[in-house]
Design a protein around this motif. Structure first.
Motif, mmCIF file in Angstrom:
data_model
loop_
_atom_site.group_PDB
_atom_site.id
_atom_site.type_symbol
_atom_site.label_atom_id
_atom_site.label_comp_id
_atom_site.label_asym_id
_atom_site.label_seq_id
_atom_site.Cartn_x
_atom_site.Cartn_y
_atom_site.Cartn_z
ATOM 1 N N TRP A 221 0.815 -1.221 0.000
ATOM 2 C CA TRP A 221 0.000 0.000 0.000
ATOM 3 C C TRP A 221 0.841 1.262 0.000
ATOM 4 O O TRP A 221 0.346 2.352 -0.235
ATOM 5 N N GLU A 222 2.113 1.121 0.340
ATOM 6 C CA GLU A 222 3.005 2.281 0.309
ATOM 7 C C GLU A 222 3.671 2.420 -1.053
ATOM 8 O O GLU A 222 4.557 3.238 -1.223
ATOM 9 N N MET A 223 3.309 1.533 -1.968
ATOM 10 C CA MET A 223 3.918 1.481 -3.299
ATOM 11 C C MET A 223 5.381 1.031 -3.240
ATOM 12 O O MET A 223 6.180 1.376 -4.098
ATOM 13 N N TYR A 224 5.719 0.268 -2.236
ATOM 14 C CA TYR A 224 7.049 -0.325 -2.207
ATOM 15 C C TYR A 224 7.009 -1.682 -2.893
ATOM 16 O O TYR A 224 6.084 -2.473 -2.676
ATOM 17 N N TYR A 225 8.023 -1.920 -3.692
ATOM 18 C CA TYR A 225 8.110 -3.182 -4.439
ATOM 19 C C TYR A 225 8.327 -4.345 -3.484
ATOM 20 O O TYR A 225 9.072 -4.259 -2.520
ATOM 21 N N LYS A 226 7.666 -5.448 -3.769
ATOM 22 C CA LYS A 226 7.741 -6.641 -2.925
ATOM 23 C C LYS A 226 7.851 -7.861 -3.821
ATOM 24 O O LYS A 226 7.359 -7.839 -4.939
#
Ligand code: UD2
Ligand code: MN
Length: 534
Positions: free
Chosen positions: A292-297
């Motif tokens: 949701w923070e737009m961090y790649y996972k």
């Protein structure tokens, strides 16, 4: 009508139909060729113009269309090179970790690049790597006639040996006929070794070109500049600190040859930023995603989607960003990247969403592996909507630290560590003021998703899972240097004797309630405070 004439007429009609409709012959093929040729040169030219490339620049001739099915396949392994690589011994050979001494682990080694350049300098530019592909990859065949590719490598102040090792690995592990060119695109670097010295060195490789931006553009527009002059059928992007592994290229190009709207990514392996050992990422084959923070996972492939043969390509919703191959025309049909994207980040979502929305697909290719140095920290500034800070207490001259901070644990004061870089990458005393208006330990790329939290006007300040709902996690930094907590109406305070950090009735003149933010981006911080609705 006589029977013979009728037969003749039937045959003529059949012939005509074939001429119009059959693939690869006749009018339909002509039409298709037109469609493909008349591609989106507009977008491409616009990107070139934006990036400052002269219009009407001489282009080398491009190859014929390479599509089509049922073509012959072959084994693309370069057996001789593989054999020679296997014999190599020495520092870092076979992707082995370099034995580090403490002297080589000093802060200075990491400062400029975010990885240990001393170690990189001691390892051969054409070192050998372990073949860690799935064993099935050894027997895979790919189209005999593959599209060729321009390999585009943007760089900003890259280390000498890490950049050269990238180029050498590509040159020595790619079939020469598939590499139309290697385009090194310098994003306004100021290090001396990247100027004439680089040009002189690369002069020995006719397929290597060097382009330079006229001002700092950031990695996205730098990639676009490279793409706008590319001559290959396919564009392959790499970061400037990679090592291509055995037979990495044919499996990528093969997928594009059979469907030009497929964007393909190699498996990205880890080159350790300390000792340069080469290994897979944790869990190896995973799908790309984001939170949701737009961090790649990276998330595991659900069992129902796992391929019977784990060496087969699999789909991924979003790519990691840096390493992929795309049909050149399809890239421009997608509009390339949004040229408004600054310096670093987010571009992988933009391109991934466009691919899926425009009828393309994205795949990860287990038989293609490329190593990448994941840095300890990013050595250049990124204009994100967040600010980094170290929080020093005026009364005690100590800093808020989170070295042993697990969720639920109270914040404590510690002696302030020296230097921004060191603090940033050890995630000890650096905090991020996120766009959600909370305070998190770590730099923006490595926040722990724990936030400063407190429940009453006298409780300790603890780390708690970030909820993004403001409330107990909303803080305001006042002109009087207090860290004010609007929900409890109290201020952050501390004691020198036992290093506790807790809430107290506001008393702005008390030095233990005054906090100084160091290394901040004042614009972002002002915004952080302005937006905090009381
Ligand atoms: C990842 C990606 C990277 C990019 C980035 C942003 C991988 C392995 N890496 O971060 O490719 O997608 O996420 O989302 O997937 N550069 C410039 N100008 C700049 C900054 C960087 O040319 O202003 C170059 C840099 O030299 C490198 C590339 O752009 O070749 C990517 O930058 P990075 O290596 O700092 O990014 P990384 O690997 O942390
Ligand atoms: Mn990188």
């Amino acid at each position: 009508m006589k029977r013979k004439e009728k037969r003749l007429l039937q045959a003529v009609a059949l012939g005509l139909t074939a001429l119009v409709f059959l693939p690869n012959v006749g009018l339909w093929a002509l039409y298709r060729e037109r469609q493909l040729e008349g591609g989106p040169e507009g977008a491409e030219a616009a990107a070139a113009a934006r990036a400052g490339v002269a219009q009407g620049q001489q282009r080398r001739p491009r190859k014929d269309i390479y599509f089509g099915d049922g073509q012959r396949r072959k084994d693309w392994h370069d057996k001789e090179a593989i054999r020679k690589d296997a014999e190599r011994v020495g520092n870092g050979e076979q992707g082995k970790p370099f034995p580090l001494t403490d002297a080589e682990r000093v802060d200075q080694a990491y400062r400029e690049n975010g990885f240990n350049i001393f170690v990189s300098d001691k390892i051969a530019l054409n070192r050998s790597l372990p073949d860690i592909r799935h064993p099935n990859c050894n027997s895979k065949l790919y189209l005999e006639k593959l599209p060729n590719t321009s390999i585009i490598i943007p760089f900003h102040n890259e280390g000498w040996s890490s950049l050269l090792r990238t180029v050498h690995s590509v040159l020595s592990r790619s079939p020469p006929e598939l590499v139309a060119e290697i385009v090194l695109v310098d994003d306004f670097s100021d290090r001396e070794h990247l100027k004439k010295r680089l040009e002189d060195y690369m002069a020995q490789f006719p397929s290597v070109r060097i382009l330079r931006t006229k001002k700092r553009e950031g990695l996205i527009r730098t990639r676009m500049l490279g793409a706008s002059v590319a001559i290959g059928d396919v564009i392959t992007f790499l970061d400037s600190h990679c090592e291509a592994n055995v037979n990495w290229l044919p499996p990528l190009l093969d997928r594009i040859a059979s469907n030009r709207k497929t964007i393909v990514c190699p498996m990205i392996d880890v080159i350790d930023n300390d000792h340069f050992g080469y290994k897979t990422q944790a869990g190896d084959a995973m799908r790309g995603a984001f939170d949701w923070e737009m961090y790649y996972k990276r998330i595991p492939i659900p069992p129902e989607l796992q391929k019977p043969d784990p060496s087969d390509p699999f789909e991924s919703p979003v790519m990691a960003g840096g390493l992929f191959a795309v049909d050149r025309k399809w890239f421009w049909e997608l509009g390339g990247y949004d040229p408004g994207l600054e310096i670093w980040g987010g571009e992988q979502y933009e391109i991934s969403f466009k691919v899926w929305m425009c009828g393309g697909r994205m795949e990860d290719i287990p038989c293609s592996r490329v190593g990448h140095i994941y840095r300890k920290y990013i050595p250049y500034k990124i204009p994100t909507g967040v600010s980094l800070a170290r929080i020093r207490n005026v009364g005690t001259q100590l800093c808020i630290g989170t070295k042993h901070g697990a969720p639920g644990s109270p914040l404590r004061l510690e002696g302030c560590v020296k230097g921004r870089a060191e603090a940033a990458w050890s995630n000890v005393q650096v905090f991020t003021f996120s766009w959600r208006e909370d305070i998190r330990p770590g730099d923006p790329q490595h926040t722990k998703k724990f936030c400063f939290d407190t429940i009453s006007h006298s409780s300790p300040v603890t780390l708690y899972d970030c909820h993004g709902m403001k409330g107990n996690q909303l803080w305001k930094y006042g002109n009087d240097k207090t860290l004010y907590h609007p929900v409890s109406g109290s201020c952050m305070d501390c004691t020198e004797s036992d290093h506790r950090v807790f809430m107290n009735t506001c008393s702005p003149s008390s030095p233990t309630q005054q906090w100084i933010f160091q290394y901040t981006n004042s614009t972002v911080l002002e915004k952080f405070n302005r937006n905090s609705d009381l």
